[in-house]
Design an enzyme around this catalytic site. Sequence first.
Site, PDB file in Angstrom:
ATOM      1  N   ASN A  30       1.176  -0.943  -0.369  1.00 13.66           N
ATOM      2  CA  ASN A  30       0.383  -0.346   0.059  1.00 13.66           C
ATOM      3  C   ASN A  30       0.661   1.294  -0.071  1.00 13.66           C
ATOM      4  OD1 ASN A  30       0.165   0.795   2.661  1.00 13.66           O
ATOM      5  ND2 ASN A  30      -0.048  -1.269   3.064  1.00 13.66           N
ATOM      6  N   ARG A  31       0.257   2.212  -0.292  1.00 13.65           N
ATOM      7  CA  ARG A  31       1.312   3.896  -0.608  1.00 13.65           C
ATOM      8  C   ARG A  31       2.115   4.145   0.776  1.00 13.65           C
ATOM      9  NH1 ARG A  31      -1.083   5.519  -5.048  1.00 13.65           N
ATOM     10  NH2 ARG A  31      -2.427   4.403  -5.784  1.00 13.65           N
TER      11      ARG A  31
END
Length: 236
Positions: A30-31
Site C-alpha cells: 500500500n502507499r
Amino acid sequence: MTAPTLAGKRVLVTAGPTFEDIDPVRYLANRSSGKMGFAIAEAAATAAAEVVLIAGPSQCQLQNPAIRRVDVRSALQMLDAVMSHIQGIDVFIACAAVADYRPATLVDEKIKKSGPRMQLELLRNPDILANVAALPQAPFTVGFAAETGTVEAHAMHKLKQKRIHMIAANCVADGQGFDRSDNRLLLLFADGRRHNLGLQSKTALARELITVIATELKSAATSAASKPGRPSTVNA
Ligand code: PMT
C-alpha cells in the site's frame, strides 16, 4: 505550563506498510511511506520515553539513536515483532498500514503468465492492534484509521470493534495522508470525547499527538490514585 512528558514510559510504535509476497518478484503493498509513524517514534523519544519502532519496508531514517528500530516485511512478521516486544510497554501506537490480507500460498518460483485471467486467493491477516488490546495487561492502545469517506463513523466503529483507548482518524482521499510531509488527525476516545489536530507537518502533528497521550496517561494515573481504597502512597 510545560507539556507533560513520557519520562519513565515505554512506547511501542508500528509504522509503514507491510509487503505480502506473492512470488519471488511480486508482492501486495500500500502507499504508506512510514513518515507518520517515524515522526511519532521521534516525538515519543523527545518526550523522554523509551521507544521501540517496528517498521515495515520504508525509506525513512530515524534521527534519534536512542530509538530501537526493528525492520519487518509482512503482517505476520510485524505481529511476531510486536508480541515479542510488548511486555512492559505502557503505550502502543499502531500507525502501520498493515495489509488486511496475504496470498494464501507463497510460490517459490516466479509465476508464469498463462490465460487472460488469473485468480489470487487471499487469507485474512491477524489484527495486530486488536491482539494487543486483548492482552490481559494491555498497554494504553492507540490505533489509526485511514479512511476515504465517512471518516468519523468508520473510525469510531474501529475504536469499538478493536476495544482500544483512542483512535487517530485521517482522511486518505484525494492524495491526503499517505506519503506526504503533512497531515491532519481527528482523535476519538472510547468515552466519546473528540479532538481535532489541524493540518500541519507530520513532525508537529506527532508532537501534539504525544502531548495528548501523555496528558491521558497523567489523568488516568491521577484518577486511579484518588479512588477510595487505593492509597496513592503505600506505607511500609
Ligand atoms: O506512512 P505515511 O505515508 O506517513 O502515511 C500515514 C498513514 C496514512 C499510513 C497513517 O496516518 C495511518 O492512517 N495509518 C493506519 C493505516 C491503516 O491501516 O488503517 P486501517 O484503518 O486499515 O487500520 C486500523 C488500525 O488497525 C490501524 O491502527 C492499523 O495499524 C491496525 N491494523 C490493521 C490491520 C491489521 N491486520 N493489524 C493492525 O494492527
